[in-house]
Design an enzyme around this catalytic site. Structure first.
Site, short mmCIF file in Angstrom:
data_model
loop_
_atom_site.label_atom_id
_atom_site.label_comp_id
_atom_site.label_asym_id
_atom_site.label_seq_id
_atom_site.Cartn_x
_atom_site.Cartn_y
_atom_site.Cartn_z
N ASP A 22 -19.58 -2.55 6.17
CA ASP A 22 -18.50 -1.63 6.56
C ASP A 22 -19.00 -0.57 7.53
O ASP A 22 -20.16 -0.56 7.92
CB ASP A 22 -17.90 -0.97 5.31
CG ASP A 22 -16.43 -0.71 5.47
OD1 ASP A 22 -16.06 0.09 6.35
OD2 ASP A 22 -15.62 -1.30 4.73
N GLU A 63 6.03 6.15 12.77
CA GLU A 63 5.00 5.63 13.67
C GLU A 63 5.62 4.84 14.82
O GLU A 63 5.11 4.86 15.94
CB GLU A 63 4.00 4.76 12.90
CG GLU A 63 3.07 5.51 11.99
CD GLU A 63 3.56 5.61 10.56
OE1 GLU A 63 2.77 5.96 9.68
OE2 GLU A 63 4.76 5.34 10.32
N ARG A 69 -3.36 5.82 0.13
CA ARG A 69 -2.78 5.38 1.40
C ARG A 69 -1.31 5.03 1.22
O ARG A 69 -0.85 4.67 0.15
CB ARG A 69 -3.54 4.18 1.94
CG ARG A 69 -5.00 4.44 2.27
CD ARG A 69 -5.16 5.45 3.39
NE ARG A 69 -6.53 5.57 3.84
CZ ARG A 69 -6.96 6.50 4.67
NH1 ARG A 69 -6.12 7.41 5.13
NH2 ARG A 69 -8.23 6.54 5.04
#
Length: 488
Positions: free
Chosen positions: A287, A238, A194
């Site tokens: 999760d 973004e 990431r």
């Protein structure tokens, strides 16, 4: 629908009847999860818990609990309009040279608009109306949810993490869950590929032993939040993309303790550093897989400063077995992915990420097959074209007469058009989600492609079956007679 910040979005949802204020005291420990889960499954409204038990800060939950609210958050009036956003992203990701002066002139407004959406940096911002530093920092004042009975503790879920690599001008925005482990410490659970983790790794290589600046924005406006989970081209930030969605430039402010820039209208901002080498055991937590994940070690984020608005709103969610809020996000963002894939692979007719498959672990693709082996090219393309599909374990490819979103159709295609040995592609030692305990090694596992298309000469030596098709004239005649038959 346009909005200037999260509060404006809340107000507009309330006007539409899409937000409910909860004035009965509800605890952030387990109870909010139960209320939000029941509401989401009923396709109910966003929820503003005004009296969370033990806290004086309201909690916003189930904000993106329907695809329609995701679309509204991205500035679209309906889910179908998200394809237009995907078309724009496809153009920006793989721009085509203009075919002539007229075509160039027609495309000019789009590129001019993109260039005009550079973020606007303010000197003063709502997110810095109140500043708490040093010993005044206490994350225990935030109504952070504990979502499931087996969770180890409170978990920050909707934090927008802002980082920057040492060799980059552009900031990275990512959403990583954060376990609260102390008054001023959380565990930053970012996976190794990431953006935040890559930025941190580069920092450690260039500045060994030096603290790494990080900021986490809670309660940013929806366009900025959703921009962080959308496949934005590397050439577009973004923040700029959020401006395109919102229709006006994203307003930022410089952090008090670093050069990082955060959304000016955020409800709460956590500023601080990660000290290289400071790690902690994270988890277990329930999760999006529907299971508790195994304990693993991740960096510790030390919060040096909390800035916030007056009377802030804490934005939260839970994750569990689908349907949950991430699964609903996946359903909506699916529409953004389709035009991006079609730009690279025009033969693709539809693309579907079933929410039951955790919204990314399985993909169904329908295509116009043109030659032997074509389906295998498409499935390999899905795995490699967008990093969002790096963890997709199963790709099913079938013909365009099949509805990718209808399991009856898909299963029929698999069982009638596949030979298990010939039409199954297995790839070993590929990147896999760390949360996938089914893989033999953490972060590394296999992938399966299923070619459920009609087979062409060269793929089979047998005569291929001809599908049964009704006689249209007979169908029309029975349609005309149907009401007189008294069957229903």
């Amino acid at each position: 629908m346009t909005f200037k910040d999260l509060r404006d979005f809340i107000a507009q949802l309330e006007q539409r009847g899409a937000l409910k204020r909860i004035q009965v005291p509800i605890s952030p420990v387990l109870e909010m999860t139960e209320v939000c889960d029941r509401t989401l499954r009923a396709k109910g409204p966003a929820l503003l818990f005004e009296k969370p038990t033990g806290f004086d800060m309201p909690v916003l939950g189930n904000l993106f609990g329907t695809p329609e609210r995701v679309a509204l958050g991205m500035g679209a009036e309906d889910v179908g309009a998200l394809r237009e956003i995907g078309t724009l992203l496809a153009q920006l990701k793989e721009p085509e040279p203009p075919k002539g002066f007229k075509d160039a002139w027609a495309k000019l407004p789009m590129y001019r608009k993109v260039l005009s959406m550079a973020p606007k940096v303010l000197k003063d911002a709502p997110c810095q109306e109140v500043v708490e530093e040093g010993d005044d920092v206490d994350l225990g004042r935030l109504p952070v949810q504990t979502c499931w009975p087996g969770d180890v503790g409170p978990l920050i879920t909707w934090g927008l993490t802002v980082t920057r690599g040492p060799n980059k001008e552009r900031q990275n925005l990512g959403i990583y869950r954060q376990q609260v482990i102390g008054r001023n410490k959380v565990i930053m659970r970012w996976l190794s590929h990431r953006g935040g983790a890559l930025d941190y790794r580069e920092w450690c290589q260039k500045h060994p032993g030096q603290p790494y600046p990080v900021a986490v924005a809670l309660g940013a406006d929806p366009a900025t939040i959703l921009g962080a989970v959308t496949p934005v081209p590397d050439t577009l930030s973004e923040y700029a993309f959020a401006g395109l969605l919102r229709g006006h430039r994203t307003e930022l402010v410089k952090c008090r303790g670093s050069d990082l820039q955060v959304p000016a209208s955020a409800e709460i901002v956590l500023e601080g550093v990660i000290h290289p080498g400071e790690m902690a055991d994270e988890g277990p937590y329930g999760d999006h897989t529907g299971y508790y994940n195994e304990v693993d070690r991740f960096p510790v984020f030390t919060v040096e400063r909390v800035t916030r608005r007056q009377k802030p709103i804490y934005h939260s969610t839970y994750t569990g077995r689908p349907p949950d809020e991430p699964a609903i996000l996946g359903v909506a963002l699916n529409e953004v992915f389709v035009p991006i894939l079609q730009k690279q692979f025009p033969e693709i007719v539809d693309f579907y990420l079933p929410p039951e498959g955790c919204s990314y672990r399985m993909a169904v693709v329908t295509m116009k097959k043109q030659y032997p082996g074509h389906a295998k090219r498409v499935m390999l393309g899905v795995w490699s074209f967008l990093r969002q599909f790096m963890y997709t374990k199963f790709v099913i490819v079938t013909d365009d007469d099949i509805d990718a979103r209808d399991w009856n159709d898909v299963i029929w295609a698999i069982t009638t058009r596949m030979d298990p040995k010939r039409d199954t592609v297995m790839i070993d030692n590929t990147p896999i989600d760390y949360l996938d305990f089914a893989s033999p090694v953490s972060g590394l596992g296999s992938k399966m492609g299923l070619d459920a298309t009609h087979k062409w000469p060269g793929e089979t030596s047998r005569e291929w079956g001809r599908a049964i098709v009704k006689d249209e004239a007979v169908t029309r005649r029975i349609d005309e007679l149907w009401s007189s038959l008294g069957i229903d």
